[in-house]
Write an enzyme that holds these catalytic residues in place. Structure first.
Site, PDB file in Angstrom:
ATOM      1  CG  ASP A  12      -0.401   1.537 -10.326  1.00 46.76           C
ATOM      2  OD1 ASP A  12      -0.400   1.445 -11.562  1.00 46.76           O
ATOM      3  OD2 ASP A  12      -0.021   0.626  -9.570  1.00 46.76           O
ATOM      4  CG  ASP A  14      -2.295  -3.929 -12.852  1.00 50.98           C
ATOM      5  OD1 ASP A  14      -3.305  -4.628 -12.696  1.00 50.98           O
ATOM      6  OD2 ASP A  14      -2.039  -3.321 -13.904  1.00 50.98           O
ATOM      7  CG  ASP A 171       2.390  -1.229  -7.083  1.00 54.09           C
ATOM      8  OD1 ASP A 171       2.952  -2.328  -7.255  1.00 54.09           O
ATOM      9  OD2 ASP A 171       1.917  -0.567  -8.025  1.00 54.09           O
TER      10      ASP A 171
END
Length: 231
Positions: A12, A14, A171
């Site tokens: 991922d 961001d 995250d």
């Protein structure tokens, strides 16, 4: 022969590879202020961590009763974000080191993100990570964003990897759910500490409750090596 033969890694972007959430928050705050919402806080922003810009602005329109179209809001937020992203996006140092460790062993890698292709490109160029992370999938290119598995499955397809051989770094809870739905293992590094107990994270192969402060390139690499032979 690499210790990591047969493994592909999908990141991922961001909050995982780069600390871009402050820029997303600022772009959102400015966009909403322009439309009369002047009290958008970081806590308000946190509920949108891990979902696409398209879904975020659609929710804003409903939540705040905005007159502007979803398309107008999307364009305005993206434009502001791109300006911020080009000027200042920080890659997490341990993540950069992890990417370099994997690149040294020719591990296939991809980025799969809810951001627009332009935003992903701006961040990868600005941080220099684009030099090694050349396979990129935006949620704009697939039917459904996270928590649907589409972006991760498309990344695996482009890497020529089987989903079961892929490890995702994420995250956010929707991303962890997407990795699980794709049949991929997941290293979870919760960006929002309060979300570490989310049920989505219980499916992660490795959950670092302390987020980026707990993540080290070496420990993640060792976990990958240890799990390489585990189906």
């Amino acid at each position: 022969m690499s210790h990591l033969d047969g493994i592909a890694v999908i990141f991922d972007l961001d909050g995982t590879l780069v600390d871009s959430e402050p820029n997303y928050y600022e772009a959102g705050r400015q966009t909403l202020a322009e439309h009369g919402v002047t009290d958008f806080s970081w806590a308000d922003h946190e509920r949108y961590v891990g979902i696409s810009t398209q879904e975020t602005v659609a929710d804003w329109k409903e939540r705040y009763g905005l007159r502007a179209s979803v398309e107008e809001l999307f364009t305005a937020k993206n434009r502001r974000y791109l300006e911020l992203a080009r000027g200042s996006t920080r890659a997490y140092p341990e993540m950069r080191e992890f990417v370099e460790l994997l690149a040294a062993e020719d591990v296939p890698m991809a980025v799969a993100s809810g951001s627009s292709p332009e935003a992903i490109e701006a961040v990868l160029a600005g941080t220099g990570l684009g030099a090694v992370l050349r396979t990129v999938v935006s949620a704009d290119e697939v039917a459904h964003g996270k928590p649907a598995p589409d972006v991760f499955l498309e990344a695996a397809r482009r890497l020529g990897a089987r989903p079961g051989d892929c490890v995702v770094l994420e995250d956010a809870a929707p991303g962890a759910a997407a990795a699980h739905a794709a049949g991929m293992r997941c290293i979870a590094i919760p960006y929002v500490a309060a979300q570490a107990d989310s049920p989505e994270f219980t499916t992660a192969g490795l959950l670092l409750r302390g987020g980026q402060e707990e993540f080290t390139a070496r420990s993640a690499y060792d976990w990958l090596v240890d799990s390489a032979g585990v189906p």
